[in-house]
Design a protein around this motif. Sequence first.
Motif, short mmCIF file in Angstrom:
data_model
loop_
_atom_site.label_atom_id
_atom_site.label_comp_id
_atom_site.label_asym_id
_atom_site.label_seq_id
_atom_site.Cartn_x
_atom_site.Cartn_y
_atom_site.Cartn_z
N ASN A 175 -45.73 -72.04 -5.20
CA ASN A 175 -45.83 -71.94 -6.66
C ASN A 175 -46.98 -70.99 -6.99
O ASN A 175 -48.07 -71.11 -6.43
CB ASN A 175 -46.07 -73.32 -7.27
N ILE A 176 -46.73 -70.06 -7.88
CA ILE A 176 -47.72 -69.03 -8.17
C ILE A 176 -49.01 -69.58 -8.73
O ILE A 176 -50.09 -68.99 -8.55
CB ILE A 176 -47.10 -67.97 -9.13
N TRP A 177 -48.96 -70.75 -9.35
CA TRP A 177 -50.17 -71.34 -9.92
C TRP A 177 -51.16 -71.78 -8.85
O TRP A 177 -52.35 -71.97 -9.14
CB TRP A 177 -49.80 -72.53 -10.81
N GLY A 289 -45.55 -60.26 4.79
CA GLY A 289 -44.27 -60.84 4.43
C GLY A 289 -44.20 -60.96 2.93
O GLY A 289 -45.23 -60.89 2.23
N ILE A 290 -43.01 -61.11 2.40
CA ILE A 290 -42.81 -61.16 0.94
C ILE A 290 -42.52 -62.59 0.51
O ILE A 290 -41.70 -63.29 1.11
CB ILE A 290 -41.65 -60.24 0.53
N LEU A 291 -43.21 -63.02 -0.54
CA LEU A 291 -42.99 -64.36 -1.10
C LEU A 291 -41.76 -64.33 -2.01
O LEU A 291 -41.87 -64.31 -3.23
CB LEU A 291 -44.24 -64.80 -1.88
N TYR A 292 -40.60 -64.33 -1.38
CA TYR A 292 -39.36 -64.30 -2.16
C TYR A 292 -39.12 -65.60 -2.91
O TYR A 292 -38.68 -65.61 -4.06
CB TYR A 292 -38.17 -64.04 -1.23
N ASP A 293 -39.37 -66.73 -2.25
CA ASP A 293 -39.02 -68.04 -2.81
C ASP A 293 -40.26 -68.74 -3.33
O ASP A 293 -40.86 -69.59 -2.67
CB ASP A 293 -38.32 -68.90 -1.73
N ILE A 294 -40.67 -68.36 -4.50
CA ILE A 294 -41.85 -68.93 -5.13
C ILE A 294 -41.55 -69.14 -6.60
O ILE A 294 -40.82 -68.35 -7.22
CB ILE A 294 -43.07 -68.00 -4.91
N GLU A 295 -42.07 -70.22 -7.17
CA GLU A 295 -41.89 -70.45 -8.61
C GLU A 295 -42.99 -69.72 -9.38
O GLU A 295 -44.15 -69.74 -8.96
CB GLU A 295 -41.97 -71.94 -8.92
N PRO A 296 -42.66 -69.09 -10.51
CA PRO A 296 -41.32 -68.90 -11.06
C PRO A 296 -40.59 -67.71 -10.43
O PRO A 296 -39.38 -67.64 -10.45
CB PRO A 296 -41.57 -68.66 -12.53
#
Length: 407
Positions: A175-177, A289-296
Amino acid sequence: MRTMILAGTLAALPAIAPAQNTGSMSINEWKEWAQLGVHQPETEDWDAIREAAKEEGALTVYASSSSISAVAEDFMKLYPEIEVSAFDLGSEKTIEKLMREHQAELYNVDVVTTGGAAQMVYELLPQDSIVNYVPRYLADDIPEDLQQPLLTQMVEATVLFYNTETYPDGPPISNIWELTEPEWSKRVGMKSPLGSLTTLALIANLVEHGDAFDAAYESHTGKPLEYSDGIDNGAYEFFHRLIGNDLVIYNSGSKLAAASGLSGQEAPPITFSSMHYINKNDSDGYKNGILYDIEPSGVFAYSTYTSIAGRAPHPNAAKLFVAFQMGSDELTADTTIQGALREGENLELLEGMGPYFKVGTFSPRNDVPTPDGAEVWPKVNKFWGTPAFQRDNVALVADFWVYETSQ
């Protein structure tokens, strides 16, 4: 023929003598002469355009990408009769130079390729400093919103990078927060939006999706987001807290990619980086690596536009170059691309797409193959910003940033 590739201050750039005194024409006379705008034929005669371009014999390009040198070189491999002068200026200087020249009634440039939706769509386009040009044969293969009001030359994205060597079991956050919490103090990096149109557009993009940031906060904490004084948007609150958590500002995209990606780190940062820097994993040994699966979301997409400059002195060469940037009409989604991208059959197929045919830079066409390693791209949850929102909010974003970073 040679290609001139110049980067530096605006004052260092030479004037290019136009082949045609287009400044003596009204803009409507020029459009009729150049067969652009409402005068673009429904069916274009590409044999005639190519011959006219060769007669013009020259072409000047202002661009925001360092890859413009490779595109220009490849163009001249196929069209050696046309000498290309290509200037890698960055997004802000591309727009600034064009505006200064046109204000002085100097019409030297033919093609303008850059991001900056607010300026391109709502400043330069309405005043005819640039003209949208979509080759007719591509009209059915590009989504309408990526060809109007301006043609997208390529789709790029800012993403969140993390170090896969330090975190071999997967991303350290979901989660980005989490980036606003003490664990990540002084361990989040990005460029300042002051001096970077891409970063300014990135923040505007997130602000446009402020409601999603509210929802992501509640998902992470189990309680509604409470705004700080003077803030009424979830994304603004996110950046308020991120800056307060000692966000680290970098002066270049390559340094951001190195900060998160260098091997041997115990506590590497997470960085807001241009997606195309993922290719430095191969060239420089980075571990990004890329944070593809992160909210939002962890993927923030934007367009780099291409256009013909108003009163361009070499309009046929400009049309040919725009079409070249978009790739051959022989490409299909099933075309196999192997080996050197800028040579032989691959050059003839990809044309100006060759230097960009990699993870992080994607064609707007829906009838071309996907670069190796980018198979997930079509399915990724992406946030897109709209030009209208950027037009109305980039100044507010800049003001917000100045205030927050001066506290």
